[in-house]
Design a protein around this motif. Structure first.
Motif, PDB file in Angstrom:
ATOM      1  N   ASP A  85     -29.967  15.038 -22.101  1.00 40.18           N
ATOM      2  CA  ASP A  85     -29.395  13.732 -21.775  1.00 40.18           C
ATOM      3  C   ASP A  85     -28.122  13.870 -20.941  1.00 40.18           C
ATOM      4  O   ASP A  85     -27.701  12.911 -20.274  1.00 40.18           O
ATOM      5  CB  ASP A  85     -29.080  12.948 -23.053  1.00 40.18           C
ATOM      6  CG  ASP A  85     -30.345  12.565 -23.809  1.00 40.18           C
ATOM      7  OD1 ASP A  85     -31.418  12.515 -23.172  1.00 40.18           O
ATOM      8  OD2 ASP A  85     -30.264  12.341 -25.032  1.00 40.18           O
ATOM      9  N   PHE A  86     -27.481  15.050 -20.984  1.00 37.42           N
ATOM     10  CA  PHE A  86     -26.262  15.278 -20.216  1.00 37.42           C
ATOM     11  C   PHE A  86     -26.485  16.226 -19.045  1.00 37.42           C
ATOM     12  O   PHE A  86     -25.784  16.140 -18.033  1.00 37.42           O
ATOM     13  CB  PHE A  86     -25.168  15.832 -21.131  1.00 37.42           C
ATOM     14  CG  PHE A  86     -24.816  14.904 -22.264  1.00 37.42           C
ATOM     15  CD1 PHE A  86     -24.088  13.753 -22.038  1.00 37.42           C
ATOM     16  CD2 PHE A  86     -25.239  15.170 -23.553  1.00 37.42           C
ATOM     17  CE1 PHE A  86     -23.779  12.881 -23.072  1.00 37.42           C
ATOM     18  CE2 PHE A  86     -24.934  14.312 -24.602  1.00 37.42           C
ATOM     19  CZ  PHE A  86     -24.208  13.160 -24.364  1.00 37.42           C
ATOM     20  N   SER A  87     -27.421  17.139 -19.184  1.00 36.40           N
ATOM     21  CA  SER A  87     -27.707  18.054 -18.067  1.00 36.40           C
ATOM     22  C   SER A  87     -28.723  17.469 -17.113  1.00 36.40           C
ATOM     23  O   SER A  87     -28.857  17.930 -15.972  1.00 36.40           O
ATOM     24  CB  SER A  87     -28.213  19.396 -18.601  1.00 36.40           C
ATOM     25  OG  SER A  87     -29.387  19.222 -19.381  1.00 36.40           O
ATOM     26  N   GLY A  88     -29.486  16.454 -17.543  1.00 33.47           N
ATOM     27  CA  GLY A  88     -30.477  15.814 -16.693  1.00 33.47           C
ATOM     28  C   GLY A  88     -31.892  16.137 -17.140  1.00 33.47           C
ATOM     29  O   GLY A  88     -32.173  17.216 -17.663  1.00 33.47           O
ATOM     30  N   PRO A 105     -30.706  11.740 -13.973  1.00 38.35           N
ATOM     31  CA  PRO A 105     -29.649  11.360 -14.906  1.00 38.35           C
ATOM     32  C   PRO A 105     -30.107  10.236 -15.824  1.00 38.35           C
ATOM     33  O   PRO A 105     -31.034   9.492 -15.502  1.00 38.35           O
ATOM     34  CB  PRO A 105     -28.519  10.900 -13.990  1.00 38.35           C
ATOM     35  CG  PRO A 105     -29.234  10.381 -12.781  1.00 38.35           C
ATOM     36  CD  PRO A 105     -30.456  11.226 -12.617  1.00 38.35           C
ATOM     37  N   PRO A 106     -29.433  10.039 -16.974  1.00 41.47           N
ATOM     38  CA  PRO A 106     -29.765   8.929 -17.865  1.00 41.47           C
ATOM     39  C   PRO A 106     -29.311   7.591 -17.280  1.00 41.47           C
ATOM     40  O   PRO A 106     -28.512   7.537 -16.339  1.00 41.47           O
ATOM     41  CB  PRO A 106     -29.002   9.261 -19.140  1.00 41.47           C
ATOM     42  CG  PRO A 106     -27.871  10.126 -18.694  1.00 41.47           C
ATOM     43  CD  PRO A 106     -28.380  10.902 -17.527  1.00 41.47           C
ATOM     44  N   TRP A 108     -27.330   5.232 -18.403  1.00 39.18           N
ATOM     45  CA  TRP A 108     -25.920   4.861 -18.498  1.00 39.18           C
ATOM     46  C   TRP A 108     -25.097   5.511 -17.374  1.00 39.18           C
ATOM     47  O   TRP A 108     -24.129   4.923 -16.885  1.00 39.18           O
ATOM     48  CB  TRP A 108     -25.341   5.213 -19.871  1.00 39.18           C
ATOM     49  CG  TRP A 108     -25.489   6.665 -20.282  1.00 39.18           C
ATOM     50  CD1 TRP A 108     -26.466   7.199 -21.060  1.00 39.18           C
ATOM     51  CD2 TRP A 108     -24.616   7.753 -19.930  1.00 39.18           C
ATOM     52  NE1 TRP A 108     -26.274   8.549 -21.220  1.00 39.18           N
ATOM     53  CE2 TRP A 108     -25.138   8.913 -20.543  1.00 39.18           C
ATOM     54  CE3 TRP A 108     -23.463   7.854 -19.170  1.00 39.18           C
ATOM     55  CZ2 TRP A 108     -24.539  10.167 -20.413  1.00 39.18           C
ATOM     56  CZ3 TRP A 108     -22.861   9.100 -19.038  1.00 39.18           C
ATOM     57  CH2 TRP A 108     -23.398  10.234 -19.655  1.00 39.18           C
ATOM     58  N   ALA A 109     -25.502   6.706 -16.964  1.00 40.46           N
ATOM     59  CA  ALA A 109     -24.800   7.348 -15.851  1.00 40.46           C
ATOM     60  C   ALA A 109     -25.079   6.620 -14.539  1.00 40.46           C
ATOM     61  O   ALA A 109     -24.188   6.457 -13.697  1.00 40.46           O
ATOM     62  CB  ALA A 109     -25.217   8.812 -15.756  1.00 40.46           C
ATOM     63  N   VAL A 110     -26.299   6.170 -14.365  1.00 42.59           N
ATOM     64  CA  VAL A 110     -26.643   5.420 -13.153  1.00 42.59           C
ATOM     65  C   VAL A 110     -25.842   4.124 -13.086  1.00 42.59           C
ATOM     66  O   VAL A 110     -25.343   3.733 -12.021  1.00 42.59           O
ATOM     67  CB  VAL A 110     -28.160   5.133 -13.118  1.00 42.59           C
ATOM     68  CG1 VAL A 110     -28.508   4.235 -11.933  1.00 42.59           C
ATOM     69  CG2 VAL A 110     -28.951   6.442 -13.042  1.00 42.59           C
ATOM     70  N   ARG A 111     -25.688   3.463 -14.240  1.00 43.24           N
ATOM     71  CA  ARG A 111     -24.909   2.217 -14.257  1.00 43.24           C
ATOM     72  C   ARG A 111     -23.446   2.470 -13.897  1.00 43.24           C
ATOM     73  O   ARG A 111     -22.816   1.678 -13.191  1.00 43.24           O
ATOM     74  CB  ARG A 111     -25.014   1.554 -15.631  1.00 43.24           C
ATOM     75  CG  ARG A 111     -26.387   0.967 -15.936  1.00 43.24           C
ATOM     76  CD  ARG A 111     -26.319   0.012 -17.118  1.00 43.24           C
ATOM     77  NE  ARG A 111     -25.823   0.657 -18.329  1.00 43.24           N
ATOM     78  CZ  ARG A 111     -26.604   1.261 -19.222  1.00 43.24           C
ATOM     79  NH1 ARG A 111     -27.926   1.308 -19.031  1.00 43.24           N
ATOM     80  NH2 ARG A 111     -26.090   1.809 -20.301  1.00 43.24           N
ATOM     81  N   ARG A 144     -20.399  15.673 -13.485  1.00 43.16           N
ATOM     82  CA  ARG A 144     -21.769  15.657 -12.990  1.00 43.16           C
ATOM     83  C   ARG A 144     -22.741  15.556 -14.158  1.00 43.16           C
ATOM     84  O   ARG A 144     -22.565  16.190 -15.198  1.00 43.16           O
ATOM     85  CB  ARG A 144     -22.092  16.918 -12.179  1.00 43.16           C
ATOM     86  CG  ARG A 144     -21.299  17.059 -10.896  1.00 43.16           C
ATOM     87  CD  ARG A 144     -21.880  18.142 -10.015  1.00 43.16           C
ATOM     88  NE  ARG A 144     -23.172  17.734  -9.468  1.00 43.16           N
ATOM     89  CZ  ARG A 144     -23.328  17.116  -8.314  1.00 43.16           C
ATOM     90  NH1 ARG A 144     -22.278  16.820  -7.563  1.00 43.16           N
ATOM     91  NH2 ARG A 144     -24.528  16.797  -7.878  1.00 43.16           N
ATOM     92  N   ILE A 145     -23.792  14.726 -13.978  1.00 45.70           N
ATOM     93  CA  ILE A 145     -24.887  14.601 -14.929  1.00 45.70           C
ATOM     94  C   ILE A 145     -26.165  14.794 -14.135  1.00 45.70           C
ATOM     95  O   ILE A 145     -26.546  13.931 -13.341  1.00 45.70           O
ATOM     96  CB  ILE A 145     -24.894  13.230 -15.625  1.00 45.70           C
ATOM     97  CG1 ILE A 145     -23.544  12.986 -16.279  1.00 45.70           C
ATOM     98  CG2 ILE A 145     -25.983  13.158 -16.672  1.00 45.70           C
ATOM     99  CD1 ILE A 145     -23.041  11.615 -16.091  1.00 45.70           C
ATOM    100  N   GLY A 146     -26.816  15.934 -14.342  1.00 51.96           N
ATOM    101  CA  GLY A 146     -27.961  16.247 -13.499  1.00 51.96           C
ATOM    102  C   GLY A 146     -27.505  16.390 -12.056  1.00 51.96           C
ATOM    103  O   GLY A 146     -26.577  17.137 -11.750  1.00 51.96           O
TER     104      GLY A 146
END
Length: 406
Positions: A85-88, A105-106, A108-111, A144-146
């Motif tokens: 969920d954090f590394s992608g 990415p999850p 919430w990161a996109v938002r 960075r997330i993914g």
């Protein structure tokens, strides 16, 4: 046709009205050192970790901080997520052999990226297993997330309970712990009582004085570099105790964070207790207290400036700092003695006698008197100091005489 009467409100509607009234609150400006320390670290764009017992108000403080700073709040419970969920999450494309497998990415990161700004709150960090903590390293340090890069307008704050009070708690890994500014979050009885009455303290970003920015950076660099030059073993010191490894400790990374915090606190004119929380929460209590002591010495006036203008010299109020200034003045005269500098030193001691504790001038006056050369006339200011020195010596002799003999 006659108008029909409105339907009576249901009990749930009435309950909702009551809940709305209970949740209605206001804020007020109120000195709060831990809240100011938190906002300073957020302004400096450094990840913050709030430590506190369950129910102490960490989540409520973050919610109020986000509202006060007009930042959308995104809460992620670290302990209920997987490392991916954090590394992608790997997503297979049309031609993996040529395009590779991107890490999606999850949501919430996109938002957060779409908003361009926000407060990312990583809750329950101490209950996240080691694999999740490892995945969080890149998020906290590189944002960075993914394959997704969080925008500069996103700030990261986490919260954790001590292992003793955390549900299935883990110690933080040293690499993750060293990426945070650790702040101990406690409750203030008066703040809680007033908040339950409907008024909470208001979080505001520090007001940085644009005129002080270059001096603040120069001061911070001089303070950190001066300490590490004198104490090279403090550059990197990984604690041997597992629990302490999960807290603040000195490394080149945490010293860089400390330098930024000193610059921000200096430019904002923050109080010493605020700076103390930030410094000790970044490099630990021992190195932090050494740095704070060296900051005090940096603030002291130059002995040569004091000797050049005894009447206009501003002596510190604190006794230990005032003693250091007087000792420095006498040491400067000893290093380069002449009649004019000797007379100026006596004028400084006389000023110190008039504006502070008399006992602080005893040792410097005794030392300065021993530097007199035969052809130097005794200045009139010595007469004002002679009584103080003599009284102090009599007090010392009386104290020695009163001690029981063995």
């Amino acid at each position: 046709m006659p108008m029909s009467a409105p339907a009576p409100a249901s009990q749930l509607d009435i309950a909702a009205d009551l809940l709305a009234l209970l949740r209605d609150s206001t804020t007020e400006p109120r000195p709060d050192s831990q809240l100011e320390a938190l906002t300073l670290a957020v302004a400096a764009d450094l990840p913050v970790l709030l430590w506190g017992e369950p129910g102490i108000g960490k989540t409520a403080a973050l919610t109020q901080l986000a509202a006060a700073l007009d930042l959308p709040l995104t809460t992620v419970i670290a302990s209920v997520h997987e490392p991916s969920d954090f590394s992608g999450l790997p997503v297979v494309g049309d031609d993996p052999a040529t395009q590779g497998v991107p890490m999606a990415p999850p949501d919430w990161a996109v938002r957060l990226v779409r908003a361009g700004r926000g407060l990312l709150f990583l809750d329950e960090l101490s209950t996240a297993p080691p694999a999740v903590q490892a995945a969080l390293l890149r998020l906290v340090l590189e944002r960075r997330i993914g394959t997704l890069q969080l925008p500069p307008g996103v700030r990261i704050v986490a919260a954790a309970n001590p292992r003793s009070s955390a549900a299935d708690g883990w110690e933080l890994s040293p690499p993750l712990a060293n990426r945070f500014v650790h702040l101990q979050w406690t409750h203030d009885h008066e703040v809680v009582v007033r908040g339950l009455g409907g008024t909470w303290p208001r979080a505001t970003l520090p007001r940085l004085d644009p005129r002080k920015l270059p001096q603040a950076v120069e001061f911070a660099r001089r303070a950190v570099c001066g300490l590490l030059a004198a104490r090279p073993t403090l550059v990197h010191r990984l604690p041997t105790n597992e629990t302490r490894r999960g807290g603040p400790w000195p490394s080149p990374r945490s010293w860089d964070m400390t330098l930024s915090l000193i610059a921000f606190a200096t430019a904002a004119g923050s109080a010493r207790d605020v700076l103390s929380q930030l410094v000790r929460g970044t490099v630990g209590d021992g190195p932090g207290l050494e740095l704070l002591a060296s900051l005090d010495r940096l603030d002291l006036p130059d002995p040569e400036d004091v000797l050049a203008d005894p009447a206009g010299a501003v002596l510190p109020e604190r006794g230990d700092l005032r003693q250091a200034v007087l000792d420095g003045v006498v040491a400067a005269v000893r290093a380069r003695p002449d009649r004019a500098r000797w007379d100026s030193a006596w004028a400084v001691l006389a000023r110190a006698l008039e504006t502070g504790a008399p006992d602080l001038v005893v040792v410097p006056a005794t030392t300065l008197a021993s530097l007199r050369q035969q052809d130097w006339e005794v200045p009139a200011t010595i007469e004002r100091l002679a009584g103080t020195v003599a009284l102090s010596r009599r007090a010392d002799r009386a104290a020695v005489a009163s001690k029981p003999r063995r």
